[in-house]
Design a protein around this motif. Sequence first.
Motif, short mmCIF file in Angstrom:
data_model
loop_
_atom_site.label_atom_id
_atom_site.label_comp_id
_atom_site.label_asym_id
_atom_site.label_seq_id
_atom_site.Cartn_x
_atom_site.Cartn_y
_atom_site.Cartn_z
N PRO A 25 12.28 23.04 26.32
CA PRO A 25 13.00 24.32 26.20
C PRO A 25 12.57 25.37 27.22
O PRO A 25 13.39 26.15 27.67
CB PRO A 25 12.68 24.78 24.77
N ALA A 26 11.30 25.39 27.58
CA ALA A 26 10.82 26.37 28.56
C ALA A 26 11.44 26.09 29.94
O ALA A 26 11.91 27.02 30.61
CB ALA A 26 9.30 26.35 28.64
N GLY A 100 3.29 27.73 39.00
CA GLY A 100 4.46 27.23 38.27
C GLY A 100 4.10 26.76 36.87
O GLY A 100 4.82 27.04 35.91
N GLU A 101 2.99 26.07 36.75
CA GLU A 101 2.53 25.61 35.44
C GLU A 101 2.19 26.80 34.53
O GLU A 101 2.48 26.78 33.34
CB GLU A 101 1.31 24.69 35.57
N ARG A 102 1.57 27.84 35.12
CA ARG A 102 1.26 29.05 34.32
C ARG A 102 2.55 29.69 33.82
O ARG A 102 2.64 30.11 32.67
CB ARG A 102 0.45 30.05 35.15
N ARG A 103 3.55 29.77 34.70
CA ARG A 103 4.82 30.37 34.29
C ARG A 103 5.46 29.56 33.16
O ARG A 103 5.97 30.13 32.19
CB ARG A 103 5.77 30.46 35.48
N LEU A 104 5.43 28.25 33.28
CA LEU A 104 5.98 27.40 32.21
C LEU A 104 5.23 27.61 30.90
O LEU A 104 5.84 27.71 29.84
CB LEU A 104 5.90 25.93 32.60
N GLU A 105 3.92 27.68 30.98
CA GLU A 105 3.13 27.87 29.76
C GLU A 105 3.42 29.23 29.13
O GLU A 105 3.53 29.35 27.91
CB GLU A 105 1.63 27.73 30.07
N GLU A 106 3.57 30.27 29.95
CA GLU A 106 3.93 31.59 29.43
C GLU A 106 5.28 31.52 28.72
O GLU A 106 5.45 32.10 27.64
CB GLU A 106 4.00 32.62 30.56
N GLU A 107 6.23 30.83 29.32
CA GLU A 107 7.57 30.71 28.72
C GLU A 107 7.48 29.93 27.41
O GLU A 107 8.13 30.28 26.43
CB GLU A 107 8.51 30.03 29.70
N ARG A 108 6.68 28.88 27.37
CA ARG A 108 6.50 28.11 26.13
C ARG A 108 5.91 28.98 25.03
O ARG A 108 6.33 28.91 23.88
CB ARG A 108 5.62 26.89 26.39
N LYS A 110 6.15 32.28 24.79
CA LYS A 110 7.18 33.23 24.38
C LYS A 110 8.15 32.58 23.39
O LYS A 110 8.51 33.16 22.38
CB LYS A 110 7.96 33.75 25.58
N LEU A 111 8.59 31.36 23.74
CA LEU A 111 9.53 30.66 22.86
C LEU A 111 8.91 30.38 21.51
O LEU A 111 9.57 30.51 20.47
CB LEU A 111 10.00 29.36 23.52
N GLU A 112 7.64 30.00 21.49
CA GLU A 112 6.95 29.73 20.23
C GLU A 112 6.82 31.01 19.41
O GLU A 112 7.03 31.00 18.19
CB GLU A 112 5.57 29.12 20.49
N GLU A 113 6.52 32.13 20.05
CA GLU A 113 6.44 33.41 19.35
C GLU A 113 7.79 33.80 18.77
O GLU A 113 7.88 34.30 17.65
CB GLU A 113 5.92 34.50 20.29
N GLU A 114 8.86 33.58 19.55
CA GLU A 114 10.21 33.87 19.06
C GLU A 114 10.54 33.02 17.84
O GLU A 114 11.09 33.53 16.85
CB GLU A 114 11.25 33.63 20.15
N ARG A 115 10.20 31.73 17.89
CA ARG A 115 10.46 30.84 16.74
C ARG A 115 9.69 31.29 15.52
O ARG A 115 10.21 31.30 14.42
CB ARG A 115 10.08 29.40 17.09
#
Length: 137
Positions: A25-26, A100-108, A110-115
Amino acid sequence: MDSAENSSDKRVDDSEFLEMTQQDPAQAKILRQSLEHLASGLGGPALKEMAQEVLSGRMGLREAANVSAYAEEAVQQSAPLAEKWAAMSDSERQALAAEGERRLEEERQKLEEERRSESENRSGGNRRHDGRGWSLY
């Protein structure tokens, strides 16, 4: 025009983006954001049109990649990036990959916090019937 573009953005289903990103999803969200940037004209008129077609759901991303005008423009736009990548040292490439990996992890995250927030909001609305704090004794 922004409202029309935004409404068309919402029509495309994320399932195609998930398929393209191996169900991540990220990565799917970042792919959508990239297409939204292209749809704003960032990559020129051909890629703008392509991104708008994909985001509206009128054309799949794989189908768009097979349109020669879109593919040629994508190759032309990415050539300077490929040259820059080739000129980088291994340590520069590793640093860029790590970013790039840091950005993906940040996005993951954020998505987990939203869920989590959505889940709490749903369960919070049923407090009267959730059984907590109730006792027969």
